[in-house]
Design a protein around this motif. Structure first.
Motif, mmCIF file in Angstrom:
data_model
loop_
_atom_site.group_PDB
_atom_site.id
_atom_site.type_symbol
_atom_site.label_atom_id
_atom_site.label_comp_id
_atom_site.label_asym_id
_atom_site.label_seq_id
_atom_site.Cartn_x
_atom_site.Cartn_y
_atom_site.Cartn_z
ATOM 1 N N PRO A 44 0.822 -1.211 0.000
ATOM 2 C CA PRO A 44 0.000 0.000 0.000
ATOM 3 C C PRO A 44 0.855 1.259 0.000
ATOM 4 O O PRO A 44 1.997 1.268 0.450
ATOM 5 N N VAL A 45 0.259 2.324 -0.489
ATOM 6 C CA VAL A 45 0.892 3.634 -0.513
ATOM 7 C C VAL A 45 -0.034 4.616 0.204
ATOM 8 O O VAL A 45 -1.259 4.556 0.041
ATOM 9 N N TYR A 46 0.551 5.510 0.997
ATOM 10 C CA TYR A 46 -0.252 6.458 1.758
ATOM 11 C C TYR A 46 -0.052 7.882 1.254
ATOM 12 O O TYR A 46 1.060 8.291 0.906
ATOM 13 N N GLU A 47 -1.135 8.628 1.224
ATOM 14 C CA GLU A 47 -1.100 10.064 1.019
ATOM 15 C C GLU A 47 -1.592 10.707 2.311
ATOM 16 O O GLU A 47 -2.495 10.186 2.966
ATOM 17 N N TYR A 48 -1.001 11.833 2.699
ATOM 18 C CA TYR A 48 -1.429 12.433 3.959
ATOM 19 C C TYR A 48 -1.428 13.959 3.873
ATOM 20 O O TYR A 48 -0.733 14.554 3.048
ATOM 21 N N THR A 49 -2.244 14.536 4.709
ATOM 22 C CA THR A 49 -2.235 15.986 4.918
ATOM 23 C C THR A 49 -2.196 16.239 6.419
ATOM 24 O O THR A 49 -2.730 15.449 7.210
ATOM 25 N N VAL A 50 -1.555 17.332 6.808
ATOM 26 C CA VAL A 50 -1.434 17.680 8.224
ATOM 27 C C VAL A 50 -1.882 19.125 8.414
ATOM 28 O O VAL A 50 -1.474 20.013 7.669
ATOM 29 N N ALA A 51 -2.724 19.330 9.424
ATOM 30 C CA ALA A 51 -3.144 20.681 9.796
ATOM 31 C C ALA A 51 -2.867 20.866 11.281
ATOM 32 O O ALA A 51 -3.308 20.061 12.113
ATOM 33 N N ILE A 52 -2.112 21.910 11.614
ATOM 34 C CA ILE A 52 -1.750 22.178 13.007
ATOM 35 C C ILE A 52 -2.029 23.647 13.316
ATOM 36 O O ILE A 52 -1.681 24.525 12.525
ATOM 37 N N ASN A 53 -2.661 23.900 14.437
ATOM 38 C CA ASN A 53 -2.843 25.280 14.866
ATOM 39 C C ASN A 53 -2.718 25.359 16.375
ATOM 40 O O ASN A 53 -2.848 24.346 17.081
ATOM 41 N N LEU B 93 -3.904 1.269 -3.021
ATOM 42 C CA LEU B 93 -3.297 0.035 -3.505
ATOM 43 C C LEU B 93 -2.776 0.277 -4.915
ATOM 44 O O LEU B 93 -3.275 1.141 -5.650
ATOM 45 N N VAL B 94 -1.762 -0.478 -5.291
ATOM 46 C CA VAL B 94 -1.084 -0.239 -6.563
ATOM 47 C C VAL B 94 -1.210 -1.463 -7.460
ATOM 48 O O VAL B 94 -1.012 -2.605 -7.013
ATOM 49 N N GLU B 95 -1.539 -1.233 -8.705
ATOM 50 C CA GLU B 95 -1.560 -2.280 -9.731
ATOM 51 C C GLU B 95 -0.762 -1.803 -10.942
ATOM 52 O O GLU B 95 -0.674 -0.597 -11.205
ATOM 53 N N LEU B 96 -0.196 -2.753 -11.642
ATOM 54 C CA LEU B 96 0.522 -2.417 -12.869
ATOM 55 C C LEU B 96 -0.402 -2.637 -14.062
ATOM 56 O O LEU B 96 -1.068 -3.673 -14.175
ATOM 57 N N THR B 97 -0.420 -1.670 -14.935
ATOM 58 C CA THR B 97 -1.217 -1.802 -16.148
ATOM 59 C C THR B 97 -0.492 -2.705 -17.143
ATOM 60 O O THR B 97 0.639 -3.155 -16.910
ATOM 61 N N TYR C 164 -5.334 3.104 -6.762
ATOM 62 C CA TYR C 164 -6.756 3.259 -6.476
ATOM 63 C C TYR C 164 -6.985 3.158 -4.979
ATOM 64 O O TYR C 164 -6.281 2.461 -4.246
ATOM 65 N N LEU C 165 -7.957 3.921 -4.504
ATOM 66 C CA LEU C 165 -8.225 4.038 -3.078
ATOM 67 C C LEU C 165 -8.679 2.703 -2.502
ATOM 68 O O LEU C 165 -9.540 2.031 -3.065
ATOM 69 N N ASP C 166 -8.076 2.326 -1.374
ATOM 70 C CA ASP C 166 -8.438 1.088 -0.689
ATOM 71 C C ASP C 166 -9.635 1.365 0.218
ATOM 72 O O ASP C 166 -9.491 1.800 1.363
ATOM 73 N N THR C 167 -10.833 1.138 -0.287
ATOM 74 C CA THR C 167 -12.047 1.477 0.449
ATOM 75 C C THR C 167 -12.278 0.584 1.664
ATOM 76 O O THR C 167 -13.155 0.868 2.486
ATOM 77 N N LYS C 168 -11.503 -0.494 1.799
ATOM 78 C CA LYS C 168 -11.632 -1.359 2.977
ATOM 79 C C LYS C 168 -10.824 -0.828 4.163
ATOM 80 O O LYS C 168 -10.922 -1.353 5.270
ATOM 81 N N PHE C 169 -10.024 0.195 3.918
ATOM 82 C CA PHE C 169 -9.196 0.786 4.979
ATOM 83 C C PHE C 169 -10.005 1.844 5.715
ATOM 84 O O PHE C 169 -10.454 2.831 5.119
ATOM 85 N N LYS C 170 -10.206 1.618 7.016
ATOM 86 C CA LYS C 170 -10.902 2.557 7.893
ATOM 87 C C LYS C 170 -12.220 2.999 7.271
ATOM 88 O O LYS C 170 -13.055 2.182 6.935
ATOM 89 N N THR C 171 -12.391 4.349 7.079
ATOM 90 C CA THR C 171 -13.654 4.872 6.537
ATOM 91 C C THR C 171 -13.489 5.188 5.059
ATOM 92 O O THR C 171 -12.976 6.256 4.690
ATOM 93 N N GLU C 172 -13.847 4.233 4.229
ATOM 94 C CA GLU C 172 -13.773 4.409 2.774
ATOM 95 C C GLU C 172 -12.386 4.855 2.326
ATOM 96 O O GLU C 172 -12.241 5.709 1.448
ATOM 97 N N GLY C 173 -11.359 4.282 2.953
ATOM 98 C CA GLY C 173 -9.995 4.570 2.542
ATOM 99 C C GLY C 173 -9.329 5.711 3.276
ATOM 100 O O GLY C 173 -8.154 6.005 3.021
ATOM 101 N N LEU C 174 -10.056 6.365 4.188
ATOM 102 C CA LEU C 174 -9.518 7.527 4.908
ATOM 103 C C LEU C 174 -9.484 7.253 6.409
ATOM 104 O O LEU C 174 -10.447 6.759 6.991
#
Length: 395
Positions: free
Chosen positions: A1-10, A42-46, A54-64
């Protein structure tokens, strides 16, 4: 798997008025709020060999997965510590704790937990190929095995001797130009599991920040040579990995104990403040005791461990009030302790402790503003043995 993330701090810091004992003080209160969002792909090779995500919808809440934290700290404002300096101190404390808590919550995501197959077992140690670039001293691991019914935990180990892993990586090749590389498996101490742990099983990290918290019941020493039941809250933090010493803990414990007979205390108070001899003092009292120190833990036979430590000891006995003046007796000194415990489960420990507290006592009077008046002098020693039964949980 590959992760994308965002961080917000205040953060926000503000001046507040709070009650401290019987007076109102000003503090700088800072809150650090953070939100970390993780999307798992998740990653697939064409057919052409190009990667497709493509988003792994089985991870937590619809991939998020969203991790949030809010930590608040405060610092008193004084003439020597103005609002700006107090805010900086409070913000620094809140930021440190917030970073620790977010890191701990990230470790709850299974993909971010360290794991490796056990390559060998020798006596009370299990060896696996993780290096010091990823593993800290005393890191706890569950030992797991896959069965037809799913994954099963069969043991528990802690990292004790950490080297550079089993395989030379490009990073290690680069580092070898500056230092000698030691390619050896990590050595972990088997705490739970013993004979059940076998090579090829997997050591899987148990997320932890090295903090144990819990409670206990005590037989507490009191001024005058008496003893009473006590109820403790306590915490331990394993700071040893930061200085290369295994299982070295800073501890603090607070205790409430009820004194049924205060005759000795009343006599000591009147000796210190003869002018207050007519004050009405309570025949019984609620006492607060605090122990603060350092202990070393030794696992001697699987889950059986021994503690040894030293620290500071403080006691306060509230004897009464008159016209908003508070009368009491306080003791300050040191203590030494020894403990015998059992690791019940990876996150649970129980322990019996025997300690001896040595303190010097003094009567005290506190004014309506919460300020202590001149000490009433030396009231003698407040010594005695302390016994506790503790239950601790690891966070």
């Amino acid at each position: 798997p590959v992760y994308e993330y965002t961080v917000a701090i205040n953060h926000v810091c503000e001046r507040k008025s709070v009650k401290k004992k019987k007076k109102t003080i000003s503090v700088a209160e800072c809150t650090v709020a953070s939100e970390l969002k993780l999307w798992r792909y998740l990653v697939e090779l064409t057919e052409t060999g190009a990667p497709q995500f493509y988003l792994d919808t089985k991870f937590k809440t619809e991939g998020l997965h969203t991790i949030t934290d809010s930590t608040t700290s405060s610092s008193e404002i004084t003439s020597d510590n103005p609002f700006a300096a107090a805010s900086l101190s409070a913000l620094s404390s809140a930021t440190t704790v917030a970073a620790l808590m977010v890191k701990r919550k990230i470790r709850d995501v299974r993909d971010f937990q360290l794991h490796a197959p056990i390559v060998a077992k020798k006596s009370q140690t299990a060896l696996f190929c993780l290096g010091q670039d990823t593993v800290q001293l005393d890191t706890p691991f569950n030992v797991v095995v896959n069965t037809a019914k799913g994954e099963r935990i069969v043991g528990f180990v802690k990292a004790r001797e950490i080297y550079d892993g089993c395989v030379e990586t490009p990073r290690l090749t680069e580092e070898s130009k500056k230092r000698k590389i030691n390619l050896r498996p990590l050595v972990s101490e088997i705490i739970i599991g013993g004979s059940r742990i076998k090579p090829a099983m997997t050591a899987w990290e148990l997320p932890s920040i090295g903090l144990n918290v819990g409670g206990g019941i005590a037989l507490a020493p009191q001024f005058g040579g008496t003893y009473g039941a006590g109820f403790d809250v306590l915490g331990e933090y394993n700071f040893g990995p930061h200085i290369g010493v295994s299982e070295l803990h800073a501890f603090v414990r607070g205790r409430l104990t009820f004194v049924t007979d205060t005759k000795e205390m009343q006599s000591a108070f009147v000796d210190g403040y003869p002018r207050l001899g007519g004050a009405e003092l309570n025949d019984s009292a609620l006492a607060m005791q605090v122990d603060l120190g350092v202990l070393k833990r030794f696992y001697v036979a699987g889950p059986l461990f021994v503690d040894a430590g030293v620290g500071l000891a403080y006691s306060y006995y509230k004897l009464g009030e008159m016209n908003d003046y508070e009368f009491g007796l306080y003791s300050i000194g040191g203590m030494g302790l020894g403990g015998l415990g059992w690791q019940i489960a990876p996150r649970w420990l129980c322990r019996v402790v025997a300690a001896y507290r040595i303190q010097t006592a003094s009567p005290s009077v506190t004014d309506p503003e919460g300020e202590a008046l001149d000490s009433g002098g030396d009231a003698g020693m407040d010594n005695g043995f302390l016994g506790t039964i503790d239950l601790l949980y690891t966070f």
